[in-house]
Motif scaffolding. Structure first.
Motif, PDB file in Angstrom:
ATOM      1  N   ASP A 384       0.809  -1.221   0.000  1.00 48.80           N
ATOM      2  CA  ASP A 384       0.000   0.000   0.000  1.00 48.80           C
ATOM      3  C   ASP A 384       0.845   1.276   0.000  1.00 48.80           C
ATOM      4  O   ASP A 384       0.304   2.366   0.160  1.00 48.80           O
ATOM      5  CB  ASP A 384      -1.001   0.004   1.168  1.00 48.80           C
ATOM      6  N   SER A 385       2.126   1.128  -0.266  1.00 48.17           N
ATOM      7  CA  SER A 385       2.964   2.339  -0.251  1.00 48.17           C
ATOM      8  C   SER A 385       2.668   3.234  -1.464  1.00 48.17           C
ATOM      9  O   SER A 385       3.023   4.406  -1.466  1.00 48.17           O
ATOM     10  CB  SER A 385       4.443   1.966  -0.214  1.00 48.17           C
ATOM     11  N   ALA A 386       2.007   2.675  -2.472  1.00 41.49           N
ATOM     12  CA  ALA A 386       1.637   3.499  -3.625  1.00 41.49           C
ATOM     13  C   ALA A 386       0.346   4.280  -3.376  1.00 41.49           C
ATOM     14  O   ALA A 386      -0.173   4.923  -4.285  1.00 41.49           O
ATOM     15  CB  ALA A 386       1.471   2.621  -4.863  1.00 41.49           C
ATOM     16  N   PRO A 388      -0.298   6.996  -1.113  1.00 40.11           N
ATOM     17  CA  PRO A 388       0.270   7.877  -0.097  1.00 40.11           C
ATOM     18  C   PRO A 388      -0.795   8.612   0.711  1.00 40.11           C
ATOM     19  O   PRO A 388      -1.847   8.969   0.192  1.00 40.11           O
ATOM     20  CB  PRO A 388       1.084   8.874  -0.929  1.00 40.11           C
ATOM     21  N   THR A 389      -0.500   8.803   1.967  1.00 39.01           N
ATOM     22  CA  THR A 389      -1.326   9.638   2.833  1.00 39.01           C
ATOM     23  C   THR A 389      -0.412  10.167   3.939  1.00 39.01           C
ATOM     24  O   THR A 389       0.489   9.464   4.383  1.00 39.01           O
ATOM     25  CB  THR A 389      -2.504   8.862   3.454  1.00 39.01           C
ATOM     26  N   PRO A 390      -0.653  11.401   4.349  1.00 41.07           N
ATOM     27  CA  PRO A 390       0.167  11.945   5.442  1.00 41.07           C
ATOM     28  C   PRO A 390      -0.262  11.373   6.792  1.00 41.07           C
ATOM     29  O   PRO A 390       0.387  11.612   7.803  1.00 41.07           O
ATOM     30  CB  PRO A 390      -0.151  13.442   5.379  1.00 41.07           C
ATOM     31  N   ARG A 398      -5.429   0.223   7.118  1.00 40.36           N
ATOM     32  CA  ARG A 398      -4.671  -0.097   5.895  1.00 40.36           C
ATOM     33  C   ARG A 398      -5.421  -1.135   5.058  1.00 40.36           C
ATOM     34  O   ARG A 398      -5.414  -1.077   3.834  1.00 40.36           O
ATOM     35  CB  ARG A 398      -3.272  -0.587   6.255  1.00 40.36           C
TER      36      ARG A 398
ATOM     37  N   ALA B  74      -6.640  12.835   2.293  1.00 34.21           N
ATOM     38  CA  ALA B  74      -5.738  12.051   3.150  1.00 34.21           C
ATOM     39  C   ALA B  74      -6.439  10.846   3.772  1.00 34.21           C
ATOM     40  O   ALA B  74      -5.792   9.875   4.131  1.00 34.21           O
ATOM     41  CB  ALA B  74      -5.161  12.945   4.241  1.00 34.21           C
ATOM     42  N   GLU B 107       1.849  18.890   3.565  1.00 30.72           N
ATOM     43  CA  GLU B 107       2.128  17.504   3.177  1.00 30.72           C
ATOM     44  C   GLU B 107       0.867  16.872   2.573  1.00 30.72           C
ATOM     45  O   GLU B 107       0.911  16.233   1.512  1.00 30.72           O
ATOM     46  CB  GLU B 107       2.589  16.719   4.419  1.00 30.72           C
ATOM     47  N   VAL B 111       0.127  15.726  -1.566  1.00 31.08           N
ATOM     48  CA  VAL B 111      -0.328  14.419  -2.049  1.00 31.08           C
ATOM     49  C   VAL B 111      -1.581  14.587  -2.923  1.00 31.08           C
ATOM     50  O   VAL B 111      -1.698  14.012  -4.012  1.00 31.08           O
ATOM     51  CB  VAL B 111      -0.622  13.474  -0.859  1.00 31.08           C
TER      52      VAL B 111
END
Lengths: 421, 421
Positions: A384-386, A388-390, A398, B74, B107, B111
């Motif tokens: 899930d790294s593709a 992105p969320t802050p 997740r 986000a 941030e 995104v």
């Protein structure tokens, strides 16, 4: 412990409907073709076992597609402005007739098998077309790709266009030949596939019932998908008490013969009672039910009354092969049904829909769709790294994000203990 | 002809609602900031014009997102098992409070802006949060990315949690300061954004009405999204004849002030009549309406009665930023509405939904969303070669496949004549 290994990562699965079990940074041990257990750390007795470490990634059970038409993948997303019976006549039937050409079929199925193998689906119940050579080609491709599937040569001897028909005798003879010729495949198995009642004469159904008992075969078909179809079946089968009874009269409705019926949008109380009694699996296909204007099946009701329910993409009534998409479609449709039809049935939750997509549908294949001890190992590793969320996310969050947002493509996939990629 | 150029490819657009116009292997000429025309070949008088040739790819008008919350991107796909008012309380409000921290906001917005810039959306009406510095940061990022957007600092002075509130005086003063500070931006413009009636006191609404007239600003808000919300508004505003009237009483409902109202799922006849009279734009957000269990807006009815309708992703009530997804969601929901609620209103067709996503919503921005002469040039180039099929497809079928199946990422994108990538 030959062939034994361990997987390391963040595990999520649904041991019961509606219950999301999480094992962050867990280790799953696999021996003798089954899951031994899921542990916080590698137990002493397994020291030395090869460990495949997926770091911080998510590991979910492989997804199960209980209903899709492999022969329709070539035209997914086309003709969607039509209702079921028009779509069959103007899109599906003419397209399926092309599968009489084996070269075309090989090209089309090759595209389908690549997409299925690359997806998060590890098991599927598939319709091919009526064409035996093309169906065998599909089964061989799936077997080579490492997928575990049931595949059906379609039977249809009435109400079909000239370009896509078979006589009753042809249909039965070709079915026997197909069973003989597909017997050698290791992982892809035949499933009896009368298209649906309007396409099958009583004589054909009776013959398929005999074949089913002779070979102890599972069966799949369509049931109570659309109101026009339900009325048509009532006209065609005046002796059937309801649509499902038209299958049951020939022994093709569960019981000794494991059966999956797609849709069940309009199944009434008697039909539902018989499905439950016979242990018939329901393949809920929400996207298809939207695309061809069928309606919304009362899935929460099915779960509450103890039916066996899984999800289906129903490509190409559904345009997407992803069962993650089917999970969110099922939830969204259940919310609309609650809002617009019946406030007695609450909406599906993510853990309920994830259960249907894994252990619920997986039960059609045996002990499949969970990481509990004794289960076969179907697993997909999701990165899930593709996405992105802050915002820091819990493991449960997740999982929700992967289901709603990912492109449905795992970075690693295991089917029955074998790593495909 | 400084800055003039031509585009070559397969063009598809909707000059009227429900009408798909196709120009295979066409050439579009762009001069003086506007489309000159779309031709079969380059006319003699344009010889020498630089031509960007996209070969056999598809060229569609840029998509328009009439309603999204930039500050919610986000946490898209999270908390989806809740209905609107619970979701606001437990997810949206706590998350939005984080935007008081400018570093976090930068941030998060970075995104969001990357995702929006990469998408097929060229224009958007966006909610930020109530925080002025963060809102300005978002506007600057969008401006730098080449997007054309309206962005609103949110106003909310009642029924809000302590962590996310402002007094009436603060809200009005901050709005004036924000208007002053954002005045220098070239392409991203402010839009008045009272969150929704339950969040805004009469005094705040009156103040915003004065600001609107002073600065001639457009406005955006929410309208008749959810039944609980509609009842709440009726309690809060006993003098309003209906929800929309509560905006209208302060001059914030179209007319001189171009206004877009999101949802309108439960708008009654009086509200609809006033929307039509005032030229209020409706942002139809089907995915969000499913996710937070709101229902299905009677969009076909809106079109038939001549309302101005566009589509919105409504991130993060909607989990997906893609307006292609909104097109298919709109069609699917309209089919369910036909089936389950009202068979007098037929389902939306692809050309109708594509129109809403382009020219329909684009009208809020001027002459935007078509390739007709005089239109600004917003265009996305779609490469459908990643959607393999053995089947030859017509251009109209390729458009349908891109809408239903693509990942929504163009390979080239023009906003107001400028190529972003």
């Amino acid at each position: 412990m030959k062939g034994a290994f361990a997987l390391k990562g963040n595990f999520a699965y649904t041991p019961a409907c509606g219950q999301l079990a999480l094992k962050p940074h867990g280790i799953l041990v696999y021996e003798d073709g089954r899951v031994t257990g899921l542990f916080d750390g590698l137990p002493e007795r397994f020291k030395g076992l090869p460990v495949e470490d997926f770091g911080d990634k998510l590991i979910l059970p492989g997804l199960v597609d209980l209903h899709a038409h492999a022969g329709q993948y070539a035209y997914r997303g086309l003709g969607m402005d039509m209702e079921l019976l028009s779509w069959l006549e103007h899109t599906a039937f003419p397209e399926e007739s092309k599968f009489s050409d084996l070269a075309y079929a090989q090209e089309a199925y090759s595209v389908f098998v690549q997409a299925l193998a690359r997806s998060a689906t590890t098991r599927a119940c598939l319709f091919a077309t009526l064409h035996r050579p093309a169906t065998l080609a599909l089964m061989e491709m799936l077997d080579q790709a490492g997928m575990r599937c049931f595949v059906g040569k379609v039977n249809m001897d009435r109400n079909s266009p000239d370009i896509l028909g078979e006589t009753t005798a042809q249909s039965l003879a070709e079915t026997r030949l197909w069973l003989e010729q597909s017997a050698g495949l290791a992982h892809v198995k035949p499933i009896l596939t009368p298209r649906f009642i309007p396409s099958c004469t009583d004589e054909l159904m009776a013959g398929l019932g005999r074949i089913q008992r002779e070979f102890a075969l599972p069966a799949q078909s369509h049931l109570s998908e659309n109101l026009s179809e339900v009325s048509w079946v009532a006209q065609l089968c005046p002796n059937a008490r309801f649509y499902g009874d038209a299958y049951d009269q020939y022994g093709l409705f569960g019981g000794d013969c494991p059966t999956v019926m797609a849709h069940c949008v309009w199944s009434g109380p008697e039909e539902r009672a018989l499905m439950k009694e016979r242990g018939v699996f329901i393949a809920h296909c929400p996207q298809s039910n939207m695309n061809v204007s069928s309606g919304i099946a009362p899935v929460k009701g099915f779960l509450l009354e103890g039916q066996r329910v899984g999800l289906g993409s129903d490509v190409a009534g559904g345009a997407h092969l992803s069962i993650f998409r089917a999970i969110t479609d099922a939830i969204q449709c259940s919310k609309l049904r609650w809002r617009l039809v019946d406030q007695e049935l609450s909406a599906l939750t993510l853990p309920e829909a994830l259960y249907m997509a894994t252990k619920g549908g997986g039960a059609f294949f045996g002990q499949v769709g969970s990481f509990e001890p004794g289960y076969e190992l179907d697993a997909v590793v999701m990165d899930d790294s593709a996405l992105p969320t802050p915002r820091p996310c819990t493991l449960a969050e997740r999982v929700e994000r992967v289901v709603y947002l990912s492109d449905g493509q795992p970075c690693a996939k295991y089917v029955a203990g074998r790593r495909l990629f």
